[in-house]
Scaffold this motif. Structure first.
Motif, PDB file in Angstrom:
ATOM      1  N   VAL A 558       1.009  -1.332   0.031  1.00 29.58           N
ATOM      2  CA  VAL A 558      -0.071   0.232   0.111  1.00 29.58           C
ATOM      3  C   VAL A 558       0.942   1.231   0.073  1.00 29.58           C
ATOM      4  N   LEU A 559       2.145   1.070   0.274  1.00 29.87           N
ATOM      5  CA  LEU A 559       2.448   2.442   1.175  1.00 29.87           C
ATOM      6  C   LEU A 559       3.888   2.752  -0.687  1.00 29.87           C
ATOM      7  N   TYR A 560       4.051   1.791  -1.367  1.00 29.54           N
ATOM      8  CA  TYR A 560       5.105   1.641  -2.288  1.00 29.54           C
ATOM      9  C   TYR A 560       3.506   1.787  -3.417  1.00 29.54           C
ATOM     10  N   MET A 561       2.614   1.734  -3.063  1.00 28.88           N
ATOM     11  CA  MET A 561       1.878   1.927  -4.346  1.00 28.88           C
ATOM     12  C   MET A 561       1.307   3.879  -3.932  1.00 28.88           C
ATOM     13  N   GLN A 562       0.883   4.709  -2.997  1.00 29.26           N
ATOM     14  CA  GLN A 562       1.313   5.785  -2.821  1.00 29.26           C
ATOM     15  C   GLN A 562       2.380   6.573  -3.217  1.00 29.26           C
ATOM     16  N   ARG A 563       3.310   5.566  -2.916  1.00 24.13           N
ATOM     17  CA  ARG A 563       4.673   6.770  -3.834  1.00 24.13           C
ATOM     18  C   ARG A 563       4.140   6.272  -5.135  1.00 24.13           C
ATOM     19  N   ARG A 564       3.589   5.917  -5.221  1.00 24.53           N
ATOM     20  CA  ARG A 564       3.137   5.744  -7.305  1.00 24.53           C
ATOM     21  C   ARG A 564       4.604   4.195  -7.475  1.00 24.53           C
ATOM     22  N   ASP A 565       5.282   4.496  -6.879  1.00 27.97           N
ATOM     23  CA  ASP A 565       6.343   2.843  -7.425  1.00 27.97           C
ATOM     24  C   ASP A 565       5.793   1.408  -7.175  1.00 27.97           C
ATOM     25  N   TYR A 566       4.371   1.867  -8.684  1.00 32.36           N
ATOM     26  CA  TYR A 566       4.344   0.327  -8.274  1.00 32.36           C
ATOM     27  C   TYR A 566       4.770  -0.733  -8.800  1.00 32.36           C
ATOM     28  N   GLU A 567       5.521  -0.842  -9.689  1.00 29.38           N
ATOM     29  CA  GLU A 567       6.694  -2.434  -9.305  1.00 29.38           C
ATOM     30  C   GLU A 567       6.373  -3.323  -8.145  1.00 29.38           C
ATOM     31  N   ARG A 568       7.044  -1.837  -7.328  1.00 31.14           N
ATOM     32  CA  ARG A 568       7.093  -2.651  -6.094  1.00 31.14           C
ATOM     33  C   ARG A 568       5.664  -2.774  -5.465  1.00 31.14           C
ATOM     34  N   ALA A 569       5.047  -2.274  -5.749  1.00 33.17           N
ATOM     35  CA  ALA A 569       3.945  -2.136  -5.194  1.00 33.17           C
ATOM     36  C   ALA A 569       3.107  -3.832  -5.209  1.00 33.17           C
ATOM     37  N   ILE A 570       3.403  -3.937  -6.857  1.00 36.25           N
ATOM     38  CA  ILE A 570       2.440  -5.218  -7.380  1.00 36.25           C
ATOM     39  C   ILE A 570       3.720  -6.105  -6.917  1.00 36.25           C
ATOM     40  N   ARG A 571       5.035  -6.348  -6.890  1.00 35.95           N
ATOM     41  CA  ARG A 571       5.161  -7.367  -6.350  1.00 35.95           C
ATOM     42  C   ARG A 571       4.700  -7.791  -4.885  1.00 35.95           C
ATOM     43  N   PHE A 572       4.867  -7.155  -4.105  1.00 35.14           N
ATOM     44  CA  PHE A 572       4.368  -7.237  -2.541  1.00 35.14           C
ATOM     45  C   PHE A 572       3.352  -7.763  -2.552  1.00 35.14           C
ATOM     46  N   LEU A 573       1.785  -6.665  -2.829  1.00 32.67           N
ATOM     47  CA  LEU A 573       1.225  -6.778  -3.086  1.00 32.67           C
ATOM     48  C   LEU A 573       0.621  -8.746  -4.294  1.00 32.67           C
ATOM     49  N   GLY A 574       1.383  -8.647  -4.631  1.00 33.85           N
ATOM     50  CA  GLY A 574       1.178 -10.174  -5.597  1.00 33.85           C
ATOM     51  C   GLY A 574       1.443 -11.270  -4.613  1.00 33.85           C
ATOM     52  N   TYR A 575       2.488 -10.988  -4.233  1.00 31.50           N
ATOM     53  CA  TYR A 575       2.874 -12.072  -3.525  1.00 31.50           C
ATOM     54  C   TYR A 575       1.808 -12.347  -1.941  1.00 31.50           C
ATOM     55  N   SER A 586      -5.948  -7.685   0.116  1.00 30.89           N
ATOM     56  CA  SER A 586      -4.540  -7.706  -0.435  1.00 30.89           C
ATOM     57  C   SER A 586      -5.523  -7.837  -1.923  1.00 30.89           C
ATOM     58  N   LEU A 587      -6.296  -8.420  -2.046  1.00 29.73           N
ATOM     59  CA  LEU A 587      -6.815  -8.196  -3.424  1.00 29.73           C
ATOM     60  C   LEU A 587      -7.275  -7.177  -4.021  1.00 29.73           C
ATOM     61  N   ASN A 588      -7.899  -6.311  -2.938  1.00 31.06           N
ATOM     62  CA  ASN A 588      -8.865  -4.921  -3.630  1.00 31.06           C
ATOM     63  C   ASN A 588      -7.282  -4.162  -2.815  1.00 31.06           C
ATOM     64  N   ASN A 589      -6.027  -4.252  -2.354  1.00 31.31           N
ATOM     65  CA  ASN A 589      -5.487  -3.185  -2.810  1.00 31.31           C
ATOM     66  C   ASN A 589      -4.555  -3.541  -4.193  1.00 31.31           C
ATOM     67  N   LEU A 590      -4.304  -4.947  -4.145  1.00 32.34           N
ATOM     68  CA  LEU A 590      -3.753  -4.874  -5.574  1.00 32.34           C
ATOM     69  C   LEU A 590      -4.213  -4.833  -7.123  1.00 32.34           C
ATOM     70  N   ALA A 591      -6.307  -4.598  -6.945  1.00 31.24           N
ATOM     71  CA  ALA A 591      -6.968  -4.176  -7.678  1.00 31.24           C
ATOM     72  C   ALA A 591      -7.254  -2.992  -7.890  1.00 31.24           C
ATOM     73  N   SER A 592      -6.169  -1.804  -7.148  1.00 29.67           N
ATOM     74  CA  SER A 592      -6.376  -0.403  -6.725  1.00 29.67           C
ATOM     75  C   SER A 592      -5.515   0.004  -7.172  1.00 29.67           C
ATOM     76  N   CYS A 593      -4.215  -0.703  -6.663  1.00 30.19           N
ATOM     77  CA  CYS A 593      -3.333  -0.844  -8.190  1.00 30.19           C
ATOM     78  C   CYS A 593      -2.709  -0.455  -9.406  1.00 30.19           C
ATOM     79  N   TYR A 594      -3.498  -1.910  -9.850  1.00 27.96           N
ATOM     80  CA  TYR A 594      -4.129  -1.885 -11.459  1.00 27.96           C
ATOM     81  C   TYR A 594      -4.565  -1.238 -12.299  1.00 27.96           C
ATOM     82  N   ASN A 595      -5.912   0.187 -11.276  1.00 24.55           N
ATOM     83  CA  ASN A 595      -6.456   0.744 -11.666  1.00 24.55           C
ATOM     84  C   ASN A 595      -5.768   1.826 -11.915  1.00 24.55           C
TER      85      ASN A 595
END
Length: 643
Positions: A558-575, A586-595
């Motif tokens: 979530v924090l990496y997504m807020q910083r728009r570091d989507y690569e790391r955000a997807i790595r953690f949320l995908g795990y 975590s499904l909702n957070n990863l979906a928010s990142c993809y949105n």
């Protein structure tokens, strides 16, 4: 020198003081400022007491009065092997600091065992002193238990749900009951070998302990007491002459044993359906995870998987709760749920095998094997009923501990381990006494008279006790600050949360009593304050200490997504999604990142995995955003965005 010798050898007050602290005082130490209100405080006082005992024992006048003849026992060697396995398991531990509590407790218990063996062998009439102190401990513990029962829950003492609300020394009724269970056979010893008003006190303590054990409704303690009672009855029927009983008493005991077994079976199988005590017994066969035993069966299966995966070395001391998050309990059992913390598998044998490996498991079992061997040897060659009764009832207490350990976790509690060490020492000494009486009172074996050897051992013990004191002081300090930090978290006081989390940080211990990294609490404070960079640094450190904790991984994503570091955000949320698919946040957070990336189709596929009844307002907002995004992309193909 004669003065010291007379005090230590002829006068029994020092042994009474030694046992009174270990059995009575240690069991009532409690600090409301810490999370686990007994563990760290008792460990500190135990190490402080052992330091005083060591200094006192190294005095030349006292040292000459100690009898070391019984320390060369296989039981002591087995316990030493277990302690070595605890420390040696650190080579395979992911988080070493998580196991220091276990290692220092095992070491302290071993020192108590050795000290008790030496003091018993050096003191006359130690059987009576042990019985008197145990009876006094049962009276004190029983009095505390009754006071808390009737002042905190009143007439609801029969309700198991009401018992779980108890605070203070009885905050864990199962462990409190198991401590009373250990004292129960020794109260019988007091009835048998003591005289006068001490025998009356023994009868009173025995009745009160049995009454409390029934009220507390701990099935593990019930089973332990039954095992101890039936073992004692069996020995009195099979070997009455060893215990000084006539054949008439043999028939009486056999009759009462059969009557007790019949009454117990009738109560269990024919008792009314509304009887809360009978229902407590039948719940043990439930596979419902909402019932403690249902979850226990699931945690046993998971622990067996952990043993197989890390055979033969184990995961390392203290690392069971760290590695538990690698597994799923199945059904409704979620090891990542903060409301269901599994710090132990509720089976000490599986716990030791999972953490200390094969060598630790075998050495742990060897302790009880040689305890049984001591009892059998005494019964085989004993001619004094005093020694016979001591061996039988001390082993009955050990047997109760063995049964209780199969369903509970007395291995991690300070007073349980100390109590067990004292009774094991009694078995060692009575076995040695019946084997030979070649060492006169007040003399030592020649090997222990060497000054260099004593100086070497004494110096090593001083250093080790100093490190144990340092660790226990640090653990107490950490728990107090963590308790304040958790209180600040509940109150939403982020500044106090951050301050107390920083004060709780120590190199000795990176996890609190709930196996949560201390830096995770600090990260929560900065996350709530909006200082994402500092929060990420704290969560990254927590991730290194426990790499599989859902809340750490999800917050980092979530924090990496807020910083728009989507690569790391997807790595953690995908795990988190791959390893914890039942955690819909975590499904909702990863979906928010993809949105945010415009990958609405991927977001839609993730959100559809969330059941409609579990969808929150945030989930519905993300779903609407994904739908609108897909509609916009279908109407404007040239403006599609790709991940």
């Amino acid at each position: 020198m004669r003065f010291f010798k007379r005090i230590f050898v002829l006068d029994r007050f020092l042994l009474a003081f030694f046992l009174s602290f270990l059995l009575t005082v240690l069991a009532v130490i409690w600090d409301s400022r810490t999370i686990d209100r007994t563990q760290a405080p008792r460990l500190f006082f135990l190490y402080a007491f052992l330091a005083v005992v060591l200094i006192f024992s190294l005095l030349p006048q006292i040292r000459r009065c100690l009898n070391w003849g019984a320390v060369r026992s296989p039981l002591i060697y087995s316990y030493a092997a277990y302690v070595i396995s605890v420390w040696g398991s650190f080579f395979f531990a992911f988080n070493i600091s998580a196991g220091f509590m276990d290692a220092y407790l095992a070491s302290a218990s071993f020192l108590v065992l050795c000290a008790a063996v030496v003091f018993f062998k050096s003191t006359t009439a130690w059987h009576q002193i042990l019985a008197k102190v145990s009876v006094f401990t049962a009276i004190v513990s029983g009095g505390v238990g009754q006071y808390q029962l009737f002042t905190q829950i009143g007439t609801s003492w029969y309700s198991r749900d009401a018992l779980t609300t108890l605070s203070g020394l009885m905050s864990n009724v199962n462990l409190y009951a198991s401590f009373l269970m250990l004292l129960f056979p020794i109260c019988i010893l007091g009835v048998v070998i003591l005289k006068g008003w001490w025998r009356a006190l023994s009868i009173l303590s025995l009745a009160n302990t049995a009454f409390l054990l029934l009220l507390l409704q701990s099935r593990a303690a019930w089973l332990g007491v039954c095992a101890a009672v039936f073992f004692t009855f069996a020995i009195t029927c099979l070997r009455p002459h060893i215990l000084g009983l006539s054949h008439k008493w043999r028939y009486y005991i056999a009759f009462f044993t059969a009557l007790f077994a019949f009454a117990l079976a009738f109560f269990i199988f024919m008792g009314p359906s509304q009887n809360p005590f009978a229902n407590r017994f039948w719940d043990i066969f439930s596979d419902d995870v909402r019932v403690a035993d249902g979850g226990r069966l699931a945690i046993w299966k998971t622990t067996l998987r952990m043993i197989v995966d890390h055979f033969p070395f184990g995961v390392g001391s203290g690392n069971f709760p760290v590695r538990l998050h690698d597994y799923s309990g199945g059904g409704e059992l979620d090891f990542q749920n903060g409301n269901l913390e599994w710090m132990e598998p509720h089976n000490d044998y599986l716990w030791v095998l999972s953490e200390k490996g094969l060598f630790g498991g075998l050495s742990f079992l060897a302790i009880f094997f040689f305890a049984a061997r001591c009892c059998c040897r005494v019964l085989h060659r004993c001619s004094d009923p005093l020694h016979g009764w001591t061996a039988v009832l001390c082993f009955a207490s050990v047997l109760a501990y063995m049964v209780n350990s199969f369903f509970d976790f007395p291995l991690c509690r300070v007073n349980h381990q100390v109590c067990l060490s004292v009774f094991l020492a009694a078995l060692v000494v009575v076995d040695h006494i019946t084997l030979q009486r070649t060492t006169p009172l007040g003399q030592v074996q020649p090997v222990y008279q060497k000054n260099r050897f004593l100086q070497f051992v004494g110096a090593g013990l001083v250093l080790f006790l100093a490190s144990g004191l340092a660790y226990s002081i640090s653990a107490n300090r950490q728990e107090r600050h963590v308790a304040l930090a958790r209180k600040a978290l509940e109150q939403g006081n982020w500044d106090a949360l951050a301050a107390n989390s920083r004060l709780a940080a120590t190199q000795w211990r990176s996890l609190d009593s709930y196996a949560v990294p201390v830096c995770f609490l600090e990260g929560m404070a900065y996350m709530r304050k909006g200082e994402s960079d500092t929060a990420i640094a704290c969560f990254e450190k927590a991730h290194l200490e426990i790499p599989n904790r859902f809340y750490i991984i999800n917050n980092l994503g979530v924090l990496y997504m807020q910083r728009r570091d989507y690569e790391r955000a997807i790595r953690f949320l995908g795990y988190a999604v791959d390893h914890f698919p039942h955690r819909f946040e975590s499904l909702n957070n990863l979906a928010s990142c993809y949105n945010q990336l415009g990958a609405y189709k991927k977001a839609m596929s993730l959100l559809k995995k969330i059941p409609p009844e579990m969808a929150t307002e945030e989930v519905r907002m993300n779903l609407d955003l994904a739908v609108r995004g897909l509609e916009l992309q279908s109407s404007s193909p040239s403006k599609k965005k790709h991940l």
